[in-house]
Design a protein around this motif. Sequence first.
Motif, PDB file in Angstrom:
ATOM      1  N   ILE A 171      -0.717   3.686  16.850  1.00 22.74           N
ATOM      2  CA  ILE A 171       0.075   3.112  15.751  1.00 22.74           C
ATOM      3  C   ILE A 171       0.843   4.204  15.040  1.00 22.74           C
ATOM      4  O   ILE A 171       2.038   4.065  14.750  1.00 22.74           O
ATOM      5  N   ALA A 172       0.184   5.331  14.756  1.00 23.11           N
ATOM      6  CA  ALA A 172       0.854   6.449  14.090  1.00 23.11           C
ATOM      7  C   ALA A 172       2.012   6.964  14.944  1.00 23.11           C
ATOM      8  O   ALA A 172       3.113   7.209  14.431  1.00 23.11           O
ATOM      9  N   GLY A 173       1.761   7.113  16.245  1.00 22.84           N
ATOM     10  CA  GLY A 173       2.822   7.587  17.136  1.00 22.84           C
ATOM     11  C   GLY A 173       4.004   6.642  17.172  1.00 22.84           C
ATOM     12  O   GLY A 173       5.161   7.070  17.127  1.00 22.84           O
ATOM     13  N   GLU A 174       3.718   5.337  17.239  1.00 22.83           N
ATOM     14  CA  GLU A 174       4.786   4.326  17.252  1.00 22.83           C
ATOM     15  C   GLU A 174       5.578   4.350  15.952  1.00 22.83           C
ATOM     16  O   GLU A 174       6.791   4.118  15.937  1.00 22.83           O
ATOM     17  N   ALA A 175       4.883   4.662  14.842  1.00 25.88           N
ATOM     18  CA  ALA A 175       5.542   4.700  13.520  1.00 25.88           C
ATOM     19  C   ALA A 175       6.258   6.015  13.262  1.00 25.88           C
ATOM     20  O   ALA A 175       7.003   6.135  12.280  1.00 25.88           O
ATOM     21  N   GLY A 176       6.027   7.004  14.106  1.00 31.17           N
ATOM     22  CA  GLY A 176       6.636   8.312  13.895  1.00 31.17           C
ATOM     23  C   GLY A 176       5.973   9.092  12.768  1.00 31.17           C
ATOM     24  O   GLY A 176       6.609   9.905  12.099  1.00 31.17           O
ATOM     25  N   LEU A 177       4.675   8.834  12.553  1.00 32.11           N
ATOM     26  CA  LEU A 177       3.928   9.494  11.495  1.00 32.11           C
ATOM     27  C   LEU A 177       2.713  10.188  12.091  1.00 32.11           C
ATOM     28  O   LEU A 177       2.264   9.841  13.182  1.00 32.11           O
ATOM     29  N   SER A 178       2.174  11.141  11.358  1.00 28.99           N
ATOM     30  CA  SER A 178       0.911  11.739  11.778  1.00 28.99           C
ATOM     31  C   SER A 178      -0.217  10.778  11.431  1.00 28.99           C
ATOM     32  O   SER A 178      -0.085   9.921  10.539  1.00 28.99           O
ATOM     33  N   LYS A 179      -1.349  10.915  12.110  1.00 27.04           N
ATOM     34  CA  LYS A 179      -2.504  10.065  11.809  1.00 27.04           C
ATOM     35  C   LYS A 179      -2.986  10.264  10.365  1.00 27.04           C
ATOM     36  O   LYS A 179      -3.251   9.271   9.665  1.00 27.04           O
ATOM     37  N   PRO A 180      -3.079  11.513   9.851  1.00 26.39           N
ATOM     38  CA  PRO A 180      -3.465  11.684   8.439  1.00 26.39           C
ATOM     39  C   PRO A 180      -2.493  11.001   7.479  1.00 26.39           C
ATOM     40  O   PRO A 180      -2.905  10.448   6.458  1.00 26.39           O
ATOM     41  N   ASN A 181      -1.204  11.028   7.824  1.00 24.06           N
ATOM     42  CA  ASN A 181      -0.209  10.360   6.977  1.00 24.06           C
ATOM     43  C   ASN A 181      -0.448   8.851   6.977  1.00 24.06           C
ATOM     44  O   ASN A 181      -0.406   8.191   5.932  1.00 24.06           O
ATOM     45  N   LEU A 182      -0.713   8.290   8.154  1.00 30.12           N
ATOM     46  CA  LEU A 182      -1.015   6.853   8.255  1.00 30.12           C
ATOM     47  C   LEU A 182      -2.239   6.500   7.408  1.00 30.12           C
ATOM     48  O   LEU A 182      -2.246   5.486   6.705  1.00 30.12           O
ATOM     49  N   LEU A 183      -3.268   7.343   7.483  1.00 31.38           N
ATOM     50  CA  LEU A 183      -4.509   7.061   6.756  1.00 31.38           C
ATOM     51  C   LEU A 183      -4.336   7.151   5.241  1.00 31.38           C
ATOM     52  O   LEU A 183      -5.174   6.639   4.489  1.00 31.38           O
TER      53      LEU A 183
END
Length: 199
Positions: free
Chosen positions: A35-47
């Motif tokens: 999901i983070a990759g699809e959104a163009g965000l890092s996983k910590p940013n998503l969290l």
Amino acid sequence: MTETRIQTRNRAAIREAALEVFSRQGFGGATLDAIAGEAGLSKPNLLYYYPSKEAIYEDLLTGLLATWLDPLIALDPAGDPVEELLAYMRRKLDLSRQMPRESRLFAGEILRGAPVMMGHLTGELQRLVSEKSDLIETWAAEGRIAPVDGRQTIISIWALTQHYADFDVQVRAVLGDTDPFDSAATHLDALFRRMLSVR
């Protein structure tokens, strides 16, 4: 607290990415990394926005339910019964055409036994279907449409419209090089009109 423009944009990007990943991979196959990759965000940013995959999934489904219920809410007791039900069918078909990923997301939740949505299904959805099925059966009792079971009529509309989104690959394989929605509306209109019209 009001979100900044960047926060609003990132939350929307996460929801859009999650919709894509969940509808393609299912809940079990989806990961926060995907999901983070699809959104163009890092996983910590998503969290920062969502504490878990489950939280994103529930946010998507809760928002989707309102969209799914709106066409049934719009069934007008003062309208012509046949035309009201045909309009409902067309609105549901339009949702399948315009929101196939959302339809598959909802179908996936139902196939999992509705662990997130069960309260909504047995609450607001059940109450709305009960109210509208009573209306349909009142129309039938008044002789304004053919005798039908209201709940089964609503379920049939769901089945015959959402199938085009949920089983898109199968439908297109059978129909070949044509957009199935081009003929679906005409076919379903004729089908339901014959069923509902008083002989």
